[in-house]
Design an enzyme around this catalytic site. Structure first.
Site, PDB file in Angstrom:
ATOM      1  N   SER A 116     -11.578  18.931  29.073  1.00  0.00           N
ATOM      2  CA  SER A 116     -13.013  19.097  28.924  1.00  0.00           C
ATOM      3  C   SER A 116     -13.327  20.398  28.172  1.00  0.00           C
ATOM      4  O   SER A 116     -12.852  20.606  27.061  1.00  0.00           O
ATOM      5  CB  SER A 116     -13.653  19.071  30.315  1.00  0.00           C
ATOM      6  OG  SER A 116     -15.050  19.010  30.256  1.00  0.00           O
ATOM      7  N   HIS A 139     -13.482  14.449  26.042  1.00  0.00           N
ATOM      8  CA  HIS A 139     -14.467  13.447  26.465  1.00  0.00           C
ATOM      9  C   HIS A 139     -15.844  13.868  25.979  1.00  0.00           C
ATOM     10  O   HIS A 139     -16.030  14.972  25.451  1.00  0.00           O
ATOM     11  CB  HIS A 139     -14.455  13.283  27.998  1.00  0.00           C
ATOM     12  CG  HIS A 139     -14.970  14.483  28.729  1.00  0.00           C
ATOM     13  ND1 HIS A 139     -15.719  14.392  29.886  1.00  0.00           N
ATOM     14  CD2 HIS A 139     -14.855  15.804  28.477  1.00  0.00           C
ATOM     15  CE1 HIS A 139     -16.029  15.604  30.323  1.00  0.00           C
ATOM     16  NE2 HIS A 139     -15.515  16.472  29.488  1.00  0.00           N
TER      17      HIS A 139
END
Length: 283
Positions: A116, A139
């Site tokens: 992330s 993501h």
């Protein structure tokens, strides 16, 4: 300027009704992973916590902390060691910009997870090394927005901008086509070292890099991470971050003094976690 001439990442004003969050499965898996030992090297920056302020430990990796570390290091080469599930995108982009502007070489070592927001930070490395068994995860932006339908529609546009800015960073560092990057982000992709190197998210695999920690350090981390696992379970049930924090605060205030001495600060039992989470499952 970074040796790779990386572009400065777009920054955003944090929306007033926005709260960062991270994928619950990432938080849970990272909480169970081994921790990396800190380094005594004064040119090494260790990022072994969530990105942004960490409600659980009182720590967290913040742009303010990294800025201070870089000032102390000066014009020398710096090594950034990462084992983090990510966290606050705004802090991640700010830290990326600090590192890409460092005047000397930046070497990033992934010791466990660079997920992330932590993967955004990793992209600032002139050289990115990944140890065996490590992961890079990318993501789309995650977060919680509170408000009415107008706020939600406006937020969707904001998230489009967030995702575009993140993709800009990956595209500049990896050389992948934009469509391929967006596909990886949409799929919430975990890449091991070989795949990360193939896709340009890392430069080489270094089997000398690994996560290790003393038993004493693991014991301290275990208390915090037990609570993180419970937090992740609640997140998986769709409980917003602000509500999870409120519930944990109430539980701590209402149960700590009543617990036997031997169990104080030992984290919540698996049975308690199961019962607590089950309250939020649809019946």
């Amino acid at each position: 300027m970074s040796l790779r001439k990386l572009p400065e990442a777009r920054t955003f004003q944090r929306p007033q009704n926005f709260q960062w969050d991270a994928p619950s499965d990432v938080l849970a898996r990272w909480a169970e992973a081994p921790r990396a030992a800190a380094s005594d090297d004064d040119t090494t920056i260790s990022m072994f916590e969530v990105i942004g302020e960490d409600w659980w430990s009182g720590g967290g990796v913040t742009a303010k902390r990294i800025s201070a570390a870089l000032r102390s290091i000066g014009d020398r080469d710096v090594t950034v060691r990462i084992n983090s599930p990510g966290g606050d995108m705004f802090e991640g982009i700010a830290i990326y910009n600090l590192l890409r502007g460092h005047p000397a070489k930046v070497t990033v070592e992934v010791l466990g997870w660079a997920a992330s927001a932590a993967s955004i930070i990793a992209m600032a490395g002139d050289e990115i090394r990944m140890g065996l068994g490590t992961f890079m995860m990318v993501h789309n932006a995650w977060g919680v927005v509170i408000g009415n339908r107008h706020d939600m529609r406006e937020s969707a546009d904001l998230f489009d901008g967030f995702d575009s800015a993140i993709a800009d960073i990956y595209e500049a560092r990896t050389g992948l086509k934009r469509a391929a990057i967006e596909k990886l982000m949409d799929a919430e992709t975990f890449m091991g070292p070989s795949e990360a190197v193939k896709n340009g998210f890392a430069d080489l695999i270094d089997d000398a890099i690994g996560a290790d920690q003393s038993d004493a350090e693991n014991s301290v981390a275990g208390v915090v991470n037990a609570r993180r696992r419970m937090d992740a379970a609640l997140a998986k049930q769709g409980v917003p971050r602000v509500e999870r924090r409120r519930m944990f605060a109430e539980l701590a205030g209402g149960t700590h003094d009543a617990a036997p001495t031997a169990t104080h600060d030992a984290g919540y039992s698996d049975v308690f976690v199961e019962r607590f989470v089950s309250a939020f499952k649809p019946h």
